[in-house]
Design an enzyme around this catalytic site. Structure first.
Site, mmCIF file in Angstrom:
data_model
loop_
_atom_site.group_PDB
_atom_site.id
_atom_site.type_symbol
_atom_site.label_atom_id
_atom_site.label_comp_id
_atom_site.label_asym_id
_atom_site.label_seq_id
_atom_site.Cartn_x
_atom_site.Cartn_y
_atom_site.Cartn_z
ATOM 1 C CG HIS A 87 -9.157 0.055 -0.432
ATOM 2 N ND1 HIS A 87 -8.516 -0.163 0.778
ATOM 3 C CD2 HIS A 87 -10.489 0.063 -0.140
ATOM 4 C CE1 HIS A 87 -9.410 -0.271 1.741
ATOM 5 N NE2 HIS A 87 -10.614 -0.123 1.215
ATOM 6 C CB SER A 107 -0.893 0.006 1.249
ATOM 7 O OG SER A 107 -1.313 1.325 1.505
ATOM 8 C CG ASP A 145 -5.008 2.327 0.957
ATOM 9 O OD1 ASP A 145 -5.946 1.520 0.836
ATOM 10 O OD2 ASP A 145 -3.883 2.004 1.376
ATOM 11 C CG MET A 173 -11.443 -2.609 5.410
ATOM 12 S SD MET A 173 -9.952 -2.226 4.480
ATOM 13 C CE MET A 173 -8.883 -1.517 5.735
ATOM 14 C CG MET A 196 -11.243 3.122 2.154
ATOM 15 S SD MET A 196 -9.672 3.125 3.049
ATOM 16 C CE MET A 196 -8.551 3.182 1.670
ATOM 17 C CG HIS A 224 -3.782 -1.692 -1.603
ATOM 18 N ND1 HIS A 224 -4.895 -2.456 -1.879
ATOM 19 C CD2 HIS A 224 -4.127 -0.867 -0.584
ATOM 20 C CE1 HIS A 224 -5.879 -2.110 -1.054
ATOM 21 N NE2 HIS A 224 -5.442 -1.141 -0.258
ATOM 22 C CG MET A 270 -8.285 7.023 2.605
ATOM 23 S SD MET A 270 -7.471 6.995 4.198
ATOM 24 C CE MET A 270 -6.579 5.435 4.094
ATOM 25 C CG ASP A 299 -6.003 -2.825 3.233
ATOM 26 O OD1 ASP A 299 -4.938 -2.535 3.797
ATOM 27 O OD2 ASP A 299 -6.627 -2.038 2.496
HETATM 28 C C1 DX5 Z 1 -6.206 1.520 5.695
HETATM 29 C C2 DX5 Z 1 -5.719 1.222 4.289
HETATM 30 C C3 DX5 Z 1 -4.596 0.223 4.263
HETATM 31 C C4 DX5 Z 1 -3.396 0.685 5.008
HETATM 32 C C5 DX5 Z 1 -2.624 -0.498 5.461
HETATM 33 O O1 DX5 Z 1 -7.328 2.312 5.631
HETATM 34 O O2 DX5 Z 1 -6.758 0.682 3.510
HETATM 35 O O3 DX5 Z 1 -4.261 -0.153 2.938
HETATM 36 O O4 DX5 Z 1 -2.566 1.503 4.262
HETATM 37 O O5 DX5 Z 1 -1.555 -0.043 6.207
HETATM 38 P P1 DX5 Z 1 -0.758 -0.968 7.219
HETATM 39 O O6 DX5 Z 1 -0.216 -2.114 6.405
HETATM 40 O O7 DX5 Z 1 0.301 -0.068 7.742
HETATM 41 O O8 DX5 Z 1 -1.730 -1.435 8.262
HETATM 42 ZN ZN ZN Z 2 -6.339 -0.332 1.445
#
Ligand code: DX5
Ligand code: ZN
Length: 219
Positions: free
Chosen positions: A66, A8, A35, A137, A68, A33, A37, A175
């Site tokens: 991903h 990620s 993320d 998650m 969110m 990956h 947000m 994840d």
């Molecule tokens: C959290 C994200 C993850 C996050 C994982 O909301 O979706 O992808 O970056 O990070 P680690 O591996 O540090 O838990």
């Molecule tokens: Zn993620």
């Protein structure tokens, strides 16, 4: 089934993003990956299609986006245009999940549904057969570096049974809180794809970390 590693970029150094991507790619990862947000569905804001496009320029690996975000239907075409290969949406944000999944598949991408730790597997009972992957998650989404929630292991095992019953090959992606200590149990429970942010980008040597993950995963 082959085990896939998806770093990620949330924990990468964004000032040197292209270099960071090339480093993990050289270390032999499978997907990147990303993320996304929005500061509404989750209490953090990260990045949009412009960064996905920049990652796409820097990498030839599949981009695992991903989302969110609230109202993902509004933005899915932009992320696909930017280079997403796999797109996952949270079931909690999609009142018409079937239609959203269809939108992703029709655009030629692989489609995933994501569940927060508190969301029951049953919410995917009628969607599973249309999905390429389910992302569970194992932390509450929003931030990297959180601890793995232990009862995710039970959830993985139950999901594995649901997938076997539905008869389609659907990957299980995990994840949050994936690291050298937790990855073995997650693999044994039945996961196929391992997302790791801080455990990879926070490590001294990405190649060594990925090799250690592979060794633990048995290959
Ligand atoms: C959290 C994200 C993850 C996050 C994982 O909301 O979706 O992808 O970056 O990070 P680690 O591996 O540090 O838990
Ligand atoms: Zn993620």
């Amino acid at each position: 089934m082959e085990k896939l590693i998806a770093p990620s970029i949330l924990s990468a150094d964004f000032g040197r993003l292209a270099e960071e991507i090339r480093s993990v790619e050289a270390a032999g990862v499978d997907w990147i990956h990303i993320d996304v947000m929005d500061g509404h569905f989750v209490p953090n804001i990260t990045l949009g299609p412009m960064i996905v496009e920049a990652v796409n320029q820097a990498s030839s690996l599949p981009l695992d986006v991903h989302l969110m975000i609230e109202n993902p239907d509004r933005y899915i075409p932009d992320f696909i245009k930017a280079g997403a290969d796999l797109v996952s949406v949270h079931a909690e944000t999609c009142p018409h999940l079937n239609r959203t999944i269809d939108m992703i598949l029709t655009a030629g991408c692989r489609a995933g549904a994501v569940l927060n730790p508190a969301t029951p597997l049953e919410s995917l009972e009628w969607t599973l057969e249309y999905l390429d992957f389910v992302l569970l998650m194992s932390v509450n989404p929003g931030f990297g570096g959180q601890s793995f929630i232990p009862n995710t292991l039970k959830k993985i095992r139950l999901l594995k049974t649901m997938i076997a019953d539905c008869g389609k090959s659907v990957l299980i992606e995990i994840d949050g809180g994936v690291n050298k200590t937790t990855i073995k149990g997650i693999a044994d429970a039945g996961a196929d794809v391992f997302v790791a942010g801080s455990a990879i980008f926070g490590s001294e040597n990405y190649t060594k970390t990925i090799q250690e993950f592979r060794q633990i995963l048995g290959g």
